[in-house]
Write an enzyme that holds these catalytic residues in place. Structure first.
Site, PDB file in Angstrom:
ATOM      1  N   PRO A 180       1.307  -5.667  -7.090  1.00 38.41           N
ATOM      2  CA  PRO A 180       0.695  -5.656  -8.418  1.00 38.41           C
ATOM      3  C   PRO A 180      -0.463  -4.664  -8.564  1.00 38.41           C
ATOM      4  O   PRO A 180      -1.276  -4.517  -7.655  1.00 38.41           O
ATOM      5  CB  PRO A 180       0.202  -7.096  -8.605  1.00 38.41           C
ATOM      6  CG  PRO A 180       0.117  -7.653  -7.236  1.00 38.41           C
ATOM      7  CD  PRO A 180       1.201  -6.987  -6.450  1.00 38.41           C
ATOM      8  N   ASN A 181      -0.456  -4.024  -9.713  1.00 37.38           N
ATOM      9  CA  ASN A 181      -1.512  -3.096 -10.150  1.00 37.38           C
ATOM     10  C   ASN A 181      -1.489  -1.744  -9.442  1.00 37.38           C
ATOM     11  O   ASN A 181      -2.239  -0.843  -9.804  1.00 37.38           O
ATOM     12  CB  ASN A 181      -2.911  -3.736 -10.005  1.00 37.38           C
ATOM     13  CG  ASN A 181      -3.054  -4.974 -10.866  1.00 37.38           C
ATOM     14  OD1 ASN A 181      -2.753  -4.932 -12.056  1.00 37.38           O
ATOM     15  ND2 ASN A 181      -3.480  -6.075 -10.283  1.00 37.38           N
ATOM     16  N   TYR A 202      -9.907   3.180  -5.064  1.00 40.90           N
ATOM     17  CA  TYR A 202      -8.517   3.409  -4.655  1.00 40.90           C
ATOM     18  C   TYR A 202      -8.100   4.882  -4.666  1.00 40.90           C
ATOM     19  O   TYR A 202      -6.955   5.193  -4.346  1.00 40.90           O
ATOM     20  CB  TYR A 202      -7.584   2.589  -5.564  1.00 40.90           C
ATOM     21  CG  TYR A 202      -7.830   1.099  -5.459  1.00 40.90           C
ATOM     22  CD1 TYR A 202      -7.614   0.435  -4.250  1.00 40.90           C
ATOM     23  CD2 TYR A 202      -8.297   0.361  -6.540  1.00 40.90           C
ATOM     24  CE1 TYR A 202      -7.856  -0.926  -4.123  1.00 40.90           C
ATOM     25  CE2 TYR A 202      -8.526  -1.003  -6.432  1.00 40.90           C
ATOM     26  CZ  TYR A 202      -8.304  -1.637  -5.233  1.00 40.90           C
ATOM     27  OH  TYR A 202      -8.542  -2.985  -5.105  1.00 40.90           O
ATOM     28  N   GLU A 252       1.468  -3.595   7.281  1.00 39.84           N
ATOM     29  CA  GLU A 252       0.673  -3.906   6.093  1.00 39.84           C
ATOM     30  C   GLU A 252      -0.301  -2.757   5.841  1.00 39.84           C
ATOM     31  O   GLU A 252      -0.982  -2.311   6.769  1.00 39.84           O
ATOM     32  CB  GLU A 252      -0.093  -5.206   6.353  1.00 39.84           C
ATOM     33  CG  GLU A 252      -1.070  -5.571   5.253  1.00 39.84           C
ATOM     34  CD  GLU A 252      -1.891  -6.814   5.619  1.00 39.84           C
ATOM     35  OE1 GLU A 252      -1.726  -7.349   6.745  1.00 39.84           O
ATOM     36  OE2 GLU A 252      -2.692  -7.233   4.775  1.00 39.84           O
ATOM     37  N   HIS A 296      -3.387  -1.167   3.143  1.00 43.92           N
ATOM     38  CA  HIS A 296      -4.298  -1.245   1.989  1.00 43.92           C
ATOM     39  C   HIS A 296      -5.052   0.061   1.901  1.00 43.92           C
ATOM     40  O   HIS A 296      -5.499   0.600   2.928  1.00 43.92           O
ATOM     41  CB  HIS A 296      -5.298  -2.393   2.149  1.00 43.92           C
ATOM     42  CG  HIS A 296      -4.617  -3.714   2.279  1.00 43.92           C
ATOM     43  ND1 HIS A 296      -4.060  -4.362   1.204  1.00 43.92           N
ATOM     44  CD2 HIS A 296      -4.340  -4.457   3.372  1.00 43.92           C
ATOM     45  CE1 HIS A 296      -3.476  -5.466   1.628  1.00 43.92           C
ATOM     46  NE2 HIS A 296      -3.633  -5.544   2.937  1.00 43.92           N
TER      47      HIS A 296
HETATM   48  C1  DQA Z   1      -5.403  -3.403  -2.093  1.00 42.56           C
HETATM   49  C2  DQA Z   1      -6.537  -4.359  -1.783  1.00 42.56           C
HETATM   50  C3  DQA Z   1      -6.348  -5.685  -2.521  1.00 42.56           C
HETATM   51  O1  DQA Z   1      -7.431  -6.558  -2.248  1.00 42.56           O
HETATM   52  C4  DQA Z   1      -6.293  -5.440  -4.010  1.00 42.56           C
HETATM   53  O2  DQA Z   1      -6.063  -6.664  -4.691  1.00 42.56           O
HETATM   54  C5  DQA Z   1      -5.305  -4.408  -4.391  1.00 42.56           C
HETATM   55  C6  DQA Z   1      -5.217  -3.201  -3.582  1.00 42.56           C
HETATM   56  C7  DQA Z   1      -5.633  -2.010  -1.468  1.00 42.56           C
HETATM   57  O3  DQA Z   1      -4.673  -1.242  -1.383  1.00 42.56           O
HETATM   58  O4  DQA Z   1      -6.766  -1.687  -1.086  1.00 42.56           O
HETATM   59  O5  DQA Z   1      -4.621  -4.529  -5.396  1.00 42.56           O
HETATM   60  O6  DQA Z   1      -4.200  -3.926  -1.536  1.00 42.56           O
END
Ligand code: DQA
Length: 149
Positions: free
Chosen positions: A10-11, A23, A98, A100
């Site tokens: 999401p997002n 980001y 994983e 981020h």
């Molecule tokens: C994220 C970190 C998450 O906490 C956040 O909700 C995101 C992006 C990252 O890529 O840093 O949507 O996954």
């Protein structure tokens, strides 16, 4: 040829305009293009998918079994809430890295817990979009049986 599913949650479709100070300024399309280029150099096939819906992400993880050999997963905020995504990764038994963009451990405490980490072979965070390329390197290493994963 080994095949990897790069799954964004999401997002992450809003990358480029969403909190660029956190980001970065690259769009998701730019990140995915870099992943395709890096995968080609590594000799990996990649498929990129993004969804804002937990159930759709689950369906893609289920469908990856028998189709792909590994997963790169940025589950966005579902990282911190979704037992269902963790269970899906356990269920398909595909090596999962994983990712981020941000360093979730230096942010709000609710971001420190990851359900995904329990089922993943490892977590990469804090290196922006470069983390996706590192994840592909890690999977390739994993496929070739190389240390340490
Ligand atoms: C994220 C970190 C998450 O906490 C956040 O909700 C995101 C992006 C990252 O890529 O840093 O949507 O996954």
């Amino acid at each position: 040829m080994k095949s990897v599913l790069i799954l964004n949650g999401p997002n992450l479709n809003l990358l480029g305009t969403r909190q660029p100070e956190v980001y970065g300024s690259e769009t998701l399309a730019m990140v995915e293009d870099r992943c395709r280029g890096h995968a080609e150099a590594l000799g990996l096939a990649v498929t990129c998918v993004q969804s804002n819906h937990e159930g759709v992400l689950l369906d893609h993880i289920h469908a990856a079994k028998g189709t792909h050999h590994g997963l790169v997963l940025n589950a966005g905020a579902y990282t911190h809430t979704s037992v269902a995504l963790m269970d899906a990764i356990y269920s398909v038994e595909l090596p999962t890295v994983e990712v981020h963009l941000s360093n979730i451990h230096s942010r709000e405490s609710f971001r420190h817990r990851s359900y995904i980490s329990r089922a993943a072979i490892g977590q990469i965070c804090g290196f922006g979009s470069f983390g996706y390329l590192m994840a592909l390197d890690a999977l390739q290493q994993h496929f070739s049986g190389g240390a340490p994963i």
